[in-house]
Design an enzyme around this catalytic site. Structure first.
Site, PDB file in Angstrom:
ATOM      1  N   HIS A  52       0.939  -0.991   0.012  1.00  0.00           N
ATOM      2  CA  HIS A  52      -0.080   0.050  -0.018  1.00  0.00           C
ATOM      3  C   HIS A  52       1.068   1.304  -0.083  1.00  0.00           C
ATOM      4  O   HIS A  52       2.041   1.172   0.574  1.00  0.00           O
ATOM      5  CB  HIS A  52      -0.735   0.161   1.379  1.00  0.00           C
ATOM      6  CG  HIS A  52      -1.928  -1.088   1.278  1.00  0.00           C
ATOM      7  ND1 HIS A  52      -1.671  -2.124   2.611  1.00  0.00           N
ATOM      8  CD2 HIS A  52      -2.809  -1.540   0.505  1.00  0.00           C
ATOM      9  CE1 HIS A  52      -2.861  -2.929   2.150  1.00  0.00           C
ATOM     10  NE2 HIS A  52      -3.424  -2.529   1.174  1.00  0.00           N
ATOM     11  N   ASP A  55       2.282   1.764   3.251  1.00  0.00           N
ATOM     12  CA  ASP A  55       3.276   0.792   3.866  1.00  0.00           C
ATOM     13  C   ASP A  55       4.561   1.283   3.627  1.00  0.00           C
ATOM     14  O   ASP A  55       5.596   1.047   4.264  1.00  0.00           O
ATOM     15  CB  ASP A  55       3.012  -0.615   3.113  1.00  0.00           C
ATOM     16  CG  ASP A  55       1.723  -1.101   3.419  1.00  0.00           C
ATOM     17  OD1 ASP A  55       1.347  -1.350   4.565  1.00  0.00           O
ATOM     18  OD2 ASP A  55       1.210  -1.879   2.356  1.00  0.00           O
TER      19      ASP A  55
HETATM   20  C1  GLO Z   1      -9.095  -6.799   0.914  1.00  0.00           C
HETATM   21  C2  GLO Z   1      -8.281  -6.859  -0.101  1.00  0.00           C
HETATM   22  C3  GLO Z   1      -7.208  -5.982   0.289  1.00  0.00           C
HETATM   23  C4  GLO Z   1      -6.475  -5.751  -1.036  1.00  0.00           C
HETATM   24  C5  GLO Z   1      -5.026  -4.950  -0.456  1.00  0.00           C
HETATM   25  C6  GLO Z   1      -4.550  -4.317  -1.948  1.00  0.00           C
HETATM   26  O1  GLO Z   1     -10.134  -7.529   0.930  1.00  0.00           O
HETATM   27  O2  GLO Z   1      -8.228  -8.050  -0.664  1.00  0.00           O
HETATM   28  O3  GLO Z   1      -6.181  -6.924   1.065  1.00  0.00           O
HETATM   29  O4  GLO Z   1      -5.814  -6.919  -1.616  1.00  0.00           O
HETATM   30  O5  GLO Z   1      -5.335  -3.924   0.040  1.00  0.00           O
HETATM   31  O6  GLO Z   1      -5.076  -3.294  -2.535  1.00  0.00           O
END
Ligand code: GLO
Ligand code: MG
Length: 348
Positions: A52, A55
């Site tokens: 993210h 992150d």
């Molecule tokens: C939630 C999502 C989340 C995304 C992550 C990347 O249900 O799966 O984990 O994959 O934030 O955008």
């Protein structure tokens, strides 16, 4: 396609090593720092990291552009030192007080603008990390009640945002990660079909594709391997979040194959048979460890998910195609069904 076997590369995001909080209880494990998490990757067999934006740059909304860039550069050199590659970067558009009513589809023009600006900063981060893959999980693009928004208008707002972002950086590719519900009651882009429809309507369809998460497809009542097949046909499957899900409940993000091994087998099969990974695509995971797991062994779900993928890959590669074709030719799908079960169980 050459005859050599695909050597799959695996990735996960730092949020996949977590403290075990759920909606009904607090964290149960001490956090690992970002540096500790980065240290885990290679030992666990992973070379790709999913991010993210925050992150990489914590507290991003309170940082200047030059602070964002310099923090990103320091993470980039840390990754280089560990031999890690950034697979994807995603703007976290669901935690800010400015995205309570949605990001690109908020009813407030200022909030919609915030979402665009935040996404541009995220693209700048991806750029510094030498990553072309910008993931859009449209977490809050939906509504709790139908009457509060216009769905037709919302689709246009999402499309407009995609076009602005395509224009902002001509290298970036946008990977839409569809999810049918949670946190919203019902989302506007619930499946890969919806996402690919938007891709073709964008100003640069070749740069808009998808990321399919197994659990999200299951939550939509769909077969994840068929969803993958759909995107693969369109040459738009650019990443996956493999995991598992025990029926229609909250998004569980269980270890890959742990609820339904046959369903996992079919995901590996569709990827392998359609050349996934041959253009640099990663086998991404999005898995949560159980809340009960002690901290020192709270990365086992990553190890096991990767190993299950490789075990199932072996099953895909050793399936006797001749026998399979004989069953198909005879329309003996009962025979084929049992043959697959025996093959998976190793009881042939
Ligand atoms: C939630 C999502 C989340 C995304 C992550 C990347 O249900 O799966 O984990 O994959 O934030 O955008
Ligand atoms: Mg995901």
């Amino acid at each position: 396609m050459s005859n050599s076997l695909t050597e799959y590369r695996f990735s996960f995001g730092p949020w996949n090593i977590h403290e075990g909080a759920d909606p009904f209880g607090p964290p149960v494990r001490e956090s690992f720092s970002f540096d500790e998490k980065v240290d885990f990757y290679r030992n666990l067999g992973f070379v790709g990291i999913q991010f993210h934006d925050d992150d990489v740059v914590p507290d991003i909304d309170n940082k200047t552009h030059s602070e964002i860039i310099s923090q990103t550069r320091s993470v980039k050199s840390q990754l280089d030192n560990h031999g890690l590659v950034t697979e994807v970067v995603a703007p976290r558009l669901w935690e800010s007080p400015l995205t309570i009513d949605g990001a690109f589809t908020s009813n407030s023009a200022d909030e919609r603008q915030y979402a665009i600006e935040r996404s541009k900063r995220c693209i700048d981060i991806a750029n510094e990390l030498e990553c072309r893959n910008f993931v859009l999980w449209l977490a809050r693009e939906g509504t709790y009640i139908r009457e509060s928004k216009s769905s037709a208008e919302a689709v246009g707002q999402i499309l407009d945002a995609i076009n602005v972002l395509l224009d902002y950086n001509p290298e970036i590719r946008i990977l839409i990660e569809p999810k049918p519900n949670e946190p919203m009651d019902i989302a506007y882009i619930p499946t890969i079909g919806h996402a690919i429809g938007l891709a073709y309507r964008s100003t640069d369809p070749d740069r808009v594709g998808g990321l399919i998460e197994s659990a999200h497809a299951i939550l939509a009542g769909l077969e994840p391997s068929d969803e993958m097949g759909y995107a693969l046909h369109h040459k738009k499957l650019w990443s996956v979040h493999l995991n598992d899900q025990n029926g229609l409940k909250f998004d569980q993000d269980k270890a890959f194959g742990s609820a339904n091994i046959r369903r996992a087998f079919n995901q590996v099969r569709v990827l392998e048979e359609n050349g996934y990974g041959r253009n640099g695509e990663f086998v991404g995971l999005d898995v949560k460890v159980m809340r009960t797991q002690p901290r020192e062994i709270s990365t086992k779900h990553l190890l096991s998910s990767r190993k299950t993928f490789l075990n199932l890959l072996e099953k895909v590669r050793t399936l006797d195609k001749k026998i399979e074709q004989e069953y198909i030719a005879a329309r003996d799908y009962e025979g084929l069904d049992f043959y697959i079960l025996e093959h998976l169980l190793g009881t042939l």
